[in-house]
Design a protein around this motif. Structure first.
Motif, short mmCIF file in Angstrom:
data_model
loop_
_atom_site.label_atom_id
_atom_site.label_comp_id
_atom_site.label_asym_id
_atom_site.label_seq_id
_atom_site.Cartn_x
_atom_site.Cartn_y
_atom_site.Cartn_z
N GLU A 76 27.48 24.89 42.05
CA GLU A 76 27.60 26.16 42.75
C GLU A 76 28.51 27.04 41.92
O GLU A 76 29.23 26.54 41.05
CB GLU A 76 28.11 25.98 44.17
CG GLU A 76 29.20 24.96 44.36
CD GLU A 76 29.57 24.78 45.82
OE1 GLU A 76 30.63 25.29 46.19
OE2 GLU A 76 28.81 24.13 46.56
N GLY A 77 28.46 28.33 42.16
CA GLY A 77 29.27 29.19 41.33
C GLY A 77 29.47 30.57 41.90
O GLY A 77 28.87 30.94 42.91
N ARG A 78 30.32 31.32 41.19
CA ARG A 78 30.61 32.69 41.58
C ARG A 78 31.08 33.47 40.37
O ARG A 78 31.54 32.90 39.38
CB ARG A 78 31.66 32.72 42.68
CG ARG A 78 32.99 32.09 42.30
CD ARG A 78 33.99 32.09 43.44
NE ARG A 78 33.88 30.86 44.20
CZ ARG A 78 34.88 30.28 44.84
NH1 ARG A 78 36.06 30.83 44.83
NH2 ARG A 78 34.71 29.17 45.50
N LEU A 79 30.94 34.79 40.48
CA LEU A 79 31.44 35.67 39.44
C LEU A 79 32.94 35.89 39.63
O LEU A 79 33.43 35.91 40.76
CB LEU A 79 30.75 37.04 39.49
CG LEU A 79 29.30 37.11 39.06
CD1 LEU A 79 28.81 38.55 39.15
CD2 LEU A 79 29.11 36.57 37.66
N ILE A 80 33.63 36.07 38.52
CA ILE A 80 35.04 36.42 38.56
C ILE A 80 35.11 37.94 38.40
O ILE A 80 34.60 38.48 37.42
CB ILE A 80 35.82 35.78 37.39
CG1 ILE A 80 35.69 34.27 37.42
CG2 ILE A 80 37.27 36.22 37.42
CD1 ILE A 80 36.24 33.60 36.17
N GLU A 81 35.71 38.58 39.36
CA GLU A 81 35.82 40.04 39.28
C GLU A 81 37.15 40.46 38.66
O GLU A 81 37.20 41.39 37.88
CB GLU A 81 35.64 40.64 40.67
CG GLU A 81 34.24 40.40 41.21
CD GLU A 81 34.04 40.96 42.60
OE1 GLU A 81 34.88 41.77 43.05
OE2 GLU A 81 33.04 40.60 43.23
N ASP A 82 38.23 39.84 39.06
CA ASP A 82 39.56 40.18 38.54
C ASP A 82 40.34 38.91 38.28
O ASP A 82 40.07 37.87 38.86
CB ASP A 82 40.34 41.00 39.58
CG ASP A 82 39.70 42.33 39.88
OD1 ASP A 82 39.35 43.04 38.93
OD2 ASP A 82 39.55 42.65 41.08
N HIS A 83 41.31 39.00 37.43
CA HIS A 83 42.28 37.93 37.20
C HIS A 83 41.64 36.54 37.13
O HIS A 83 41.74 35.75 38.05
CB HIS A 83 43.35 37.97 38.30
CG HIS A 83 43.92 39.33 38.52
ND1 HIS A 83 44.72 39.95 37.58
CD2 HIS A 83 43.79 40.20 39.56
CE1 HIS A 83 45.06 41.14 38.03
NE2 HIS A 83 44.52 41.33 39.22
#
Length: 157
Positions: free
Chosen positions: A95-102
């Motif tokens: 599973e995964g997600r995008l990193i938007e900040d920091h």
């Protein structure tokens, strides 16, 4: 089950998938993928210097065309989906997600959330940041509390 957090900056190649899925032999691995698109990371100058250091002069002159902001997020979402499908296709869970900040804050939070056993940072070389130990892997080693493995991607950015 072994739990790995995998930090990437672009879609995994088949060689990348084979590499990370075979690191632990026959042990089952659950992957939690964090992706921050290249255009949302360092500034253009650092990316251009990395391109020059790798002998890719043409790439350095085109760094201004690297998608940033919303355009980078769209490409990042597609790269993340491709990577997750490839990891699942190898028999693992992902599973995964995008990193938007920091990115390191997101990494630390995810490592704690999933009780990760390790972090794998799989990116293109970033010579300037690596020289000054400002790359993801170097900084993560002081922040996440689990082993951090630095690997280089098997394709160009």
């Amino acid at each position: 089950m072994f739990t790995s957090v995998l930090m990437i900056e672009k879609a995994l190649t088949s060689a990348d998938v084979e590499f990370v899925t075979t690191l632990h032999g026959d042990e089952a691995v659950a992957f939690h993928v964090l992706l921050q698109p290249r255009g949302d990371q360092a500034d253009r100058l650092l990316r251009a210097i990395d391109d020059v250091a790798m002998g890719e002069i043409d790439e350095a002159t085109h760094e201004g065309r690297t998608p940033e902001g919303d355009a980078a997020a769209g490409q990042g979402e597609r790269a993340l989906e491709v990577s997750l499908l490839a990891l699942r296709g190898s028999g693992g869970t992902a599973e995964g997600r995008l990193i938007e900040d920091h990115p390191l804050d997101a990494l630390k939070s995810l490592v704690d959330e999933v009780k990760a056993d390790e972090v794998i940072v799989l990116t293109d070389p970033h010579y300037v940041e690596e020289f000054f130990h400002r790359d993801w892997a170097s900084r993560a080693r002081h922040k996440v509390g689990v082993p951090v493995l630095k690997l280089f991607s098997h394709s160009k950015a």
